[in-house]
Motif scaffolding. Structure first.
Motif, PDB file in Angstrom:
ATOM      1  N   GLU A  37       0.830  -1.204   0.000  1.00 56.65           N
ATOM      2  CA  GLU A  37       0.000   0.000   0.000  1.00 56.65           C
ATOM      3  C   GLU A  37       0.870   1.263   0.000  1.00 56.65           C
ATOM      4  OE1 GLU A  37      -2.550  -0.415   3.339  1.00 56.65           O
ATOM      5  OE2 GLU A  37      -3.992  -1.686   2.289  1.00 56.65           O
ATOM      6  N   MET A  38       1.956   1.242   0.775  1.00 56.33           N
ATOM      7  CA  MET A  38       2.855   2.391   0.814  1.00 56.33           C
ATOM      8  C   MET A  38       3.525   2.597  -0.537  1.00 56.33           C
ATOM      9  SD  MET A  38       4.588   2.009   4.588  1.00 56.33           S
ATOM     10  CE  MET A  38       5.662   3.416   4.306  1.00 56.33           C
ATOM     11  N   CYS A  39       3.888   1.503  -1.186  1.00 54.96           N
ATOM     12  CA  CYS A  39       4.531   1.587  -2.494  1.00 54.96           C
ATOM     13  C   CYS A  39       3.568   2.193  -3.514  1.00 54.96           C
ATOM     14  CB  CYS A  39       4.975   0.198  -2.940  1.00 54.96           C
ATOM     15  SG  CYS A  39       5.780   0.171  -4.566  1.00 54.96           S
ATOM     16  N   ILE A  40       2.314   1.727  -3.517  1.00 55.76           N
ATOM     17  CA  ILE A  40       1.307   2.253  -4.439  1.00 55.76           C
ATOM     18  C   ILE A  40       1.068   3.735  -4.171  1.00 55.76           C
ATOM     19  CG2 ILE A  40      -1.134   2.132  -5.076  1.00 55.76           C
ATOM     20  CD1 ILE A  40      -0.943  -0.908  -4.541  1.00 55.76           C
ATOM     21  N   ARG A  41       0.966   4.079  -2.880  1.00 57.30           N
ATOM     22  CA  ARG A  41       0.737   5.473  -2.497  1.00 57.30           C
ATOM     23  C   ARG A  41       1.871   6.361  -2.971  1.00 57.30           C
ATOM     24  NH1 ARG A  41       1.189   6.235   3.618  1.00 57.30           N
ATOM     25  NH2 ARG A  41       3.371   6.118   2.990  1.00 57.30           N
ATOM     26  N   ASP A  42       3.124   5.920  -2.758  1.00 66.26           N
ATOM     27  CA  ASP A  42       4.273   6.720  -3.169  1.00 66.26           C
ATOM     28  C   ASP A  42       4.348   6.847  -4.688  1.00 66.26           C
ATOM     29  OD1 ASP A  42       4.862   6.987  -0.527  1.00 66.26           O
ATOM     30  OD2 ASP A  42       6.620   5.683  -0.532  1.00 66.26           O
ATOM     31  N   ARG A  43       4.003   5.774  -5.401  1.00 66.43           N
ATOM     32  CA  ARG A  43       4.006   5.839  -6.864  1.00 66.43           C
ATOM     33  C   ARG A  43       2.949   6.825  -7.350  1.00 66.43           C
ATOM     34  NH1 ARG A  43       3.822  -0.011  -9.477  1.00 66.43           N
ATOM     35  NH2 ARG A  43       3.785   1.300 -11.362  1.00 66.43           N
ATOM     36  N   TYR A  44       1.795   6.820  -6.698  1.00 68.34           N
ATOM     37  CA  TYR A  44       0.736   7.759  -7.088  1.00 68.34           C
ATOM     38  C   TYR A  44       1.153   9.189  -6.791  1.00 68.34           C
ATOM     39  CZ  TYR A  44      -3.974   9.645  -7.727  1.00 68.34           C
ATOM     40  OH  TYR A  44      -5.063  10.364  -8.159  1.00 68.34           O
ATOM     41  N   CYS A  45       1.810   9.403  -5.665  1.00 65.44           N
ATOM     42  CA  CYS A  45       2.310  10.738  -5.337  1.00 65.44           C
ATOM     43  C   CYS A  45       3.319  11.207  -6.373  1.00 65.44           C
ATOM     44  CB  CYS A  45       2.938  10.750  -3.942  1.00 65.44           C
ATOM     45  SG  CYS A  45       1.738  10.677  -2.580  1.00 65.44           S
ATOM     46  N   ASN A  46       4.186  10.318  -6.808  1.00 68.00           N
ATOM     47  CA  ASN A  46       5.160  10.681  -7.844  1.00 68.00           C
ATOM     48  C   ASN A  46       4.468  10.979  -9.171  1.00 68.00           C
ATOM     49  OD1 ASN A  46       8.181  10.493  -7.081  1.00 68.00           O
ATOM     50  ND2 ASN A  46       7.275   8.749  -6.012  1.00 68.00           N
ATOM     51  N   PHE A  47       3.410  10.237  -9.459  1.00 72.18           N
ATOM     52  CA  PHE A  47       2.639  10.505 -10.672  1.00 72.18           C
ATOM     53  C   PHE A  47       1.995  11.890 -10.602  1.00 72.18           C
ATOM     54  CE2 PHE A  47      -1.492  10.457 -12.844  1.00 72.18           C
ATOM     55  CZ  PHE A  47      -1.070  10.222 -14.146  1.00 72.18           C
ATOM     56  N   ILE A  48       1.404  12.234  -9.449  1.00 72.19           N
ATOM     57  CA  ILE A  48       0.807  13.557  -9.256  1.00 72.19           C
ATOM     58  C   ILE A  48       1.863  14.641  -9.469  1.00 72.19           C
ATOM     59  CG2 ILE A  48      -0.250  15.122  -7.564  1.00 72.19           C
ATOM     60  CD1 ILE A  48      -1.463  12.604  -6.243  1.00 72.19           C
ATOM     61  N   HIS A  49       3.021  14.440  -8.866  1.00 73.31           N
ATOM     62  CA  HIS A  49       4.109  15.411  -8.966  1.00 73.31           C
ATOM     63  C   HIS A  49       4.526  15.630 -10.420  1.00 73.31           C
ATOM     64  CE1 HIS A  49       7.763  17.586  -7.949  1.00 73.31           C
ATOM     65  NE2 HIS A  49       8.458  16.718  -8.681  1.00 73.31           N
ATOM     66  N   THR A  50       4.684  14.534 -11.141  1.00 75.36           N
ATOM     67  CA  THR A  50       5.093  14.628 -12.544  1.00 75.36           C
ATOM     68  C   THR A  50       4.016  15.314 -13.378  1.00 75.36           C
ATOM     69  OG1 THR A  50       6.423  12.613 -12.347  1.00 75.36           O
ATOM     70  CG2 THR A  50       5.775  13.295 -14.574  1.00 75.36           C
ATOM     71  N   TYR A  51       2.765  14.926 -13.157  1.00 81.13           N
ATOM     72  CA  TYR A  51       1.661  15.532 -13.900  1.00 81.13           C
ATOM     73  C   TYR A  51       1.601  17.036 -13.651  1.00 81.13           C
ATOM     74  CZ  TYR A  51      -3.029  16.406 -15.695  1.00 81.13           C
ATOM     75  OH  TYR A  51      -4.103  16.915 -16.396  1.00 81.13           O
ATOM     76  N   ALA A  52       1.718  17.420 -12.378  1.00 84.13           N
ATOM     77  CA  ALA A  52       1.645  18.834 -12.019  1.00 84.13           C
ATOM     78  C   ALA A  52       2.765  19.636 -12.681  1.00 84.13           C
ATOM     79  CB  ALA A  52       1.707  18.988 -10.501  1.00 84.13           C
ATOM     80  N   ARG A  53       3.955  19.080 -12.695  1.00 86.80           N
ATOM     81  CA  ARG A  53       5.100  19.770 -13.295  1.00 86.80           C
ATOM     82  C   ARG A  53       4.926  19.907 -14.803  1.00 86.80           C
ATOM     83  NH1 ARG A  53      10.032  16.440 -12.092  1.00 86.80           N
ATOM     84  NH2 ARG A  53       9.165  15.233 -13.813  1.00 86.80           N
ATOM     85  N   GLU A  54       4.429  18.842 -15.456  1.00 88.92           N
ATOM     86  CA  GLU A  54       4.293  18.862 -16.916  1.00 88.92           C
ATOM     87  C   GLU A  54       3.135  19.726 -17.397  1.00 88.92           C
ATOM     88  OE1 GLU A  54       3.987  14.771 -18.024  1.00 88.92           O
ATOM     89  OE2 GLU A  54       6.152  14.403 -17.822  1.00 88.92           O
ATOM     90  N   HIS A  55       2.156  19.988 -16.530  1.00 86.46           N
ATOM     91  CA  HIS A  55       0.963  20.729 -16.944  1.00 86.46           C
ATOM     92  C   HIS A  55       0.863  22.114 -16.295  1.00 86.46           C
ATOM     93  CE1 HIS A  55      -0.095  16.601 -18.097  1.00 86.46           C
ATOM     94  NE2 HIS A  55      -0.909  17.153 -18.981  1.00 86.46           N
ATOM     95  N   GLY A  56       1.945  22.569 -15.720  1.00 87.10           N
ATOM     96  CA  GLY A  56       1.975  23.920 -15.180  1.00 87.10           C
ATOM     97  C   GLY A  56       1.033  24.161 -14.024  1.00 87.10           C
ATOM     98  N   ILE A  57       0.836  23.153 -13.190  1.00 84.80           N
ATOM     99  CA  ILE A  57      -0.043  23.279 -12.033  1.00 84.80           C
ATOM    100  C   ILE A  57       0.648  24.127 -10.959  1.00 84.80           C
ATOM    101  CG2 ILE A  57      -1.225  22.035 -10.188  1.00 84.80           C
ATOM    102  CD1 ILE A  57      -2.435  21.611 -12.991  1.00 84.80           C
ATOM    103  N   ASP A  58      -0.065  25.130 -10.440  1.00 79.29           N
ATOM    104  CA  ASP A  58       0.552  25.973  -9.418  1.00 79.29           C
ATOM    105  C   ASP A  58      -0.016  25.740  -8.018  1.00 79.29           C
ATOM    106  OD1 ASP A  58      -1.927  27.294  -9.519  1.00 79.29           O
ATOM    107  OD2 ASP A  58      -1.177  28.837 -10.868  1.00 79.29           O
TER     108      ASP A  58
END
Length: 199
Positions: free
Chosen positions: A6-27
Motif C-alpha cells: 500500500e505504501m509503495c502504491i501510495r508513493d508511486r501515485y504521489c510521484n505521478f501527481i508530482h510529474t503531472y503537475a510539473r508537466e501541466h503547469g499546475i501551481d
C-alpha cells in the motif's frame, strides 16, 4: 507485506501527481476531503516544497451547489437513488437541507411517509413547483463556498484537484462553479483514483 504494498502504491501515485503537475503547469494542488487527507500527508513528506491544500468538498456539496445548473443529477442522487421505501420523506428533505418544506409536502402527500418508486415523481414535481425556494438555500451555501475557495485558491491560475473514489464528478462540479458561477480566475484539473473497479 500488505502495508508495504500500500505504501509503495501510495508513493508511486504521489510521484505521478508530482510529474503531472510539473508537466501541466499546475501551481496549486487541492486534496479533496476526506480521503485526500492521508494522501496529502504522504505527498507533503515526499515533496515538502510544493503548495498543497486540504480542502472541504463532497459529493453532497457538489450536487446541491450544482442544483441550479444540473437539476437532473440533483434529483437522481437525492430522490431516484433513494426511492426504495427505506427513507422517510422527512429524512430526504433533511438530507437536502429543505426540511422547512416538509409540512407543505405532507399536505400534498398526506398518506405517505416514505419515499418510494410510487411517489418519487410527485415529490420531484413538488420540489420543482418550489424551485425558487430550493435554489435560494443553495445560493446561500454557494456564496459561502465561493468565499472559502477564493481564499484557498489565492493567486492560483491552474489548480489540480486530487481525489480518491469518485468518478470525477466532484472536481468537474468544482471547476464549473469556480469558472462559471464564482468567476474566479482559475481552472481546476482533476486526478482521481478509484478504490474498486465499479467506482
Amino acid at each position: 507485506s500488505l502495508v508495504g504494498s500500500e505504501m509503495c502504491i501510495r508513493d508511486r501515485y504521489c510521484n505521478f501527481i508530482h510529474t503531472y503537475a510539473r508537466e501541466h503547469g499546475i501551481d496549486k494542488l487541492l486534496f479533496l476531503s476526506r480521503d485526500g487527507d492521508i494522501l496529502r500527508q504522504a505527498y507533503a513528506v515526499l515533496f515538502p516544497e510544493e503548495k498543497t491544500e486540504y480542502v472541504y468538498w463532497s459529493r453532497a456539496a457538489a450536487t446541491k451547489l450544482m442544483a441550479r445548473y444540473n437539476r437532473y443529477d440533483f434529483f437522481r442522487r437525492y430522490l431516484y437513488h433513494k426511492a426504495d421505501g427505506t427513507y422517510t420523506l422527512e429524512q430526504i428533505l433533511k438530507s437536502m437541507r429543505l426540511e422547512f418544506l416538509l409540512d407543505r409536502l405532507l399536505q400534498r402527500l398526506p398518506h405517505e411517509i416514505y419515499l418510494t418508486s410510487g411517489n418519487v415523481r410527485q415529490v420531484k414535481r413538488f420540489l420543482e413547483a418550489n424551485w425558487q425556494e430550493v435554489t435560494a438555500v443553495y445560493d446561500r451555501e454557494s456564496k459561502a463556498a465561493e468565499l472559502y475557495y477564493k481564499k484557498v485558491l489565492g493567486d492560483s491560475r491552474n489548480a489540480l484537484a486530487v481525489d480518491i473514489g469518485w468518478a470525477g464528478s466532484g472536481a468537474i462540479a468544482l471547476d464549473y462553479l469556480v469558472q462559471n458561477v464564482w468567476k474566479l480566475p482559475c481552472s481546476i484539473c482533476l486526478l482521481y483514483t478509484s478504490p474498486s473497479p465499479r467506482d
